[in-house]
Design a protein around this motif. Sequence first.
Motif, PDB file in Angstrom:
ATOM      1  N   GLU A 127       4.782   1.649  14.011  1.00  0.00           N
ATOM      2  CA  GLU A 127       4.417   1.488  12.609  1.00  0.00           C
ATOM      3  C   GLU A 127       4.506   0.021  12.247  1.00  0.00           C
ATOM      4  O   GLU A 127       5.390  -0.696  12.726  1.00  0.00           O
ATOM      5  CB  GLU A 127       5.354   2.294  11.704  1.00  0.00           C
ATOM      6  CG  GLU A 127       5.155   3.778  11.784  1.00  0.00           C
ATOM      7  CD  GLU A 127       3.856   4.224  11.150  1.00  0.00           C
ATOM      8  OE1 GLU A 127       3.379   3.571  10.200  1.00  0.00           O
ATOM      9  OE2 GLU A 127       3.306   5.226  11.589  1.00  0.00           O
ATOM     10  N   GLY A 128       3.599  -0.440  11.409  1.00  0.00           N
ATOM     11  CA  GLY A 128       3.581  -1.837  11.014  1.00  0.00           C
ATOM     12  C   GLY A 128       4.875  -2.303  10.382  1.00  0.00           C
ATOM     13  O   GLY A 128       5.266  -3.448  10.526  1.00  0.00           O
ATOM     14  N   THR A 129       5.564  -1.394   9.702  1.00  0.00           N
ATOM     15  CA  THR A 129       6.823  -1.784   9.068  1.00  0.00           C
ATOM     16  C   THR A 129       7.925  -2.006  10.094  1.00  0.00           C
ATOM     17  O   THR A 129       8.932  -2.612   9.781  1.00  0.00           O
ATOM     18  CB  THR A 129       7.266  -0.703   8.070  1.00  0.00           C
ATOM     19  OG1 THR A 129       7.339   0.559   8.761  1.00  0.00           O
ATOM     20  CG2 THR A 129       6.293  -0.578   6.911  1.00  0.00           C
ATOM     21  N   GLU A 130       7.740  -1.542  11.331  1.00  0.00           N
ATOM     22  CA  GLU A 130       8.732  -1.723  12.391  1.00  0.00           C
ATOM     23  C   GLU A 130       8.495  -2.999  13.195  1.00  0.00           C
ATOM     24  O   GLU A 130       9.288  -3.348  14.055  1.00  0.00           O
ATOM     25  CB  GLU A 130       8.697  -0.524  13.347  1.00  0.00           C
ATOM     26  CG  GLU A 130       9.063   0.784  12.691  1.00  0.00           C
ATOM     27  CD  GLU A 130       8.814   1.973  13.603  1.00  0.00           C
ATOM     28  OE1 GLU A 130       8.492   1.779  14.783  1.00  0.00           O
ATOM     29  OE2 GLU A 130       8.954   3.095  13.110  1.00  0.00           O
ATOM     30  N   PRO A 163       9.778  -9.280  12.173  1.00  0.00           N
ATOM     31  CA  PRO A 163       9.298 -10.185  11.126  1.00  0.00           C
ATOM     32  C   PRO A 163       8.571 -11.420  11.667  1.00  0.00           C
ATOM     33  O   PRO A 163       7.548 -11.816  11.113  1.00  0.00           O
ATOM     34  CB  PRO A 163      10.576 -10.586  10.373  1.00  0.00           C
ATOM     35  CG  PRO A 163      11.504  -9.453  10.607  1.00  0.00           C
ATOM     36  CD  PRO A 163      11.191  -8.955  11.998  1.00  0.00           C
ATOM     37  N   ALA A 212       5.069 -10.318  12.675  1.00  0.00           N
ATOM     38  CA  ALA A 212       4.263 -10.006  11.498  1.00  0.00           C
ATOM     39  C   ALA A 212       3.870 -11.285  10.762  1.00  0.00           C
ATOM     40  O   ALA A 212       2.736 -11.415  10.300  1.00  0.00           O
ATOM     41  CB  ALA A 212       5.030  -9.065  10.570  1.00  0.00           C
ATOM     42  N   ASP A 252      -1.991  -9.957   4.904  1.00  0.00           N
ATOM     43  CA  ASP A 252      -0.753  -9.367   5.410  1.00  0.00           C
ATOM     44  C   ASP A 252      -0.758  -7.860   5.179  1.00  0.00           C
ATOM     45  O   ASP A 252      -0.576  -7.392   4.056  1.00  0.00           O
ATOM     46  CB  ASP A 252       0.436 -10.006   4.704  1.00  0.00           C
ATOM     47  CG  ASP A 252       1.754  -9.662   5.348  1.00  0.00           C
ATOM     48  OD1 ASP A 252       1.815  -8.674   6.117  1.00  0.00           O
ATOM     49  OD2 ASP A 252       2.728 -10.377   5.088  1.00  0.00           O
ATOM     50  N   ARG A 277       1.383  -5.727   5.783  1.00  0.00           N
ATOM     51  CA  ARG A 277       2.691  -5.153   5.407  1.00  0.00           C
ATOM     52  C   ARG A 277       2.722  -4.790   3.932  1.00  0.00           C
ATOM     53  O   ARG A 277       3.528  -3.961   3.515  1.00  0.00           O
ATOM     54  CB  ARG A 277       3.816  -6.153   5.711  1.00  0.00           C
ATOM     55  CG  ARG A 277       4.036  -6.361   7.188  1.00  0.00           C
ATOM     56  CD  ARG A 277       5.061  -7.419   7.443  1.00  0.00           C
ATOM     57  NE  ARG A 277       4.504  -8.729   7.117  1.00  0.00           N
ATOM     58  CZ  ARG A 277       5.137  -9.877   7.307  1.00  0.00           C
ATOM     59  NH1 ARG A 277       6.363  -9.888   7.778  1.00  0.00           N
ATOM     60  NH2 ARG A 277       4.559 -11.019   6.999  1.00  0.00           N
ATOM     61  N   ASN A 278       1.854  -5.395   3.136  1.00  0.00           N
ATOM     62  CA  ASN A 278       1.828  -5.133   1.700  1.00  0.00           C
ATOM     63  C   ASN A 278       0.849  -4.027   1.327  1.00  0.00           C
ATOM     64  O   ASN A 278       0.564  -3.824   0.168  1.00  0.00           O
ATOM     65  CB  ASN A 278       1.448  -6.412   0.944  1.00  0.00           C
ATOM     66  CG  ASN A 278       2.422  -7.534   1.225  1.00  0.00           C
ATOM     67  OD1 ASN A 278       3.603  -7.294   1.416  1.00  0.00           O
ATOM     68  ND2 ASN A 278       1.921  -8.748   1.268  1.00  0.00           N
ATOM     69  N   HIS A 287       0.407  -1.116  14.423  1.00  0.00           N
ATOM     70  CA  HIS A 287       0.267  -2.358  15.178  1.00  0.00           C
ATOM     71  C   HIS A 287       0.197  -2.012  16.657  1.00  0.00           C
ATOM     72  O   HIS A 287       1.045  -1.287  17.162  1.00  0.00           O
ATOM     73  CB  HIS A 287       1.481  -3.259  14.911  1.00  0.00           C
ATOM     74  CG  HIS A 287       1.521  -4.474  15.761  1.00  0.00           C
ATOM     75  ND1 HIS A 287       0.822  -5.607  15.461  1.00  0.00           N
ATOM     76  CD2 HIS A 287       2.160  -4.725  16.928  1.00  0.00           C
ATOM     77  CE1 HIS A 287       1.044  -6.511  16.387  1.00  0.00           C
ATOM     78  NE2 HIS A 287       1.843  -6.003  17.287  1.00  0.00           N
TER      79      HIS A 287
END
Length: 61
Positions: A2-5, A8, A11, A22, A24-25, A31
Amino acid sequence: MEGTELAPESADAFAAKLNGWDPRNRKPWVHFCVTPRAVKVWREENELAERELMREGRWLV
């Protein structure tokens, strides 16, 4: 993953290469990290022979 994983620093590098876009927003996204096993290049058909740059994950050049 998942993109949130995504780490940083990875990303941030992704967003920098895309001029600030981005994901993430945004809504959930995935990914993919791609590891090539072979790379071949050519411009025209007569150049197809011996155009391998990578084979089995190892660079030949």
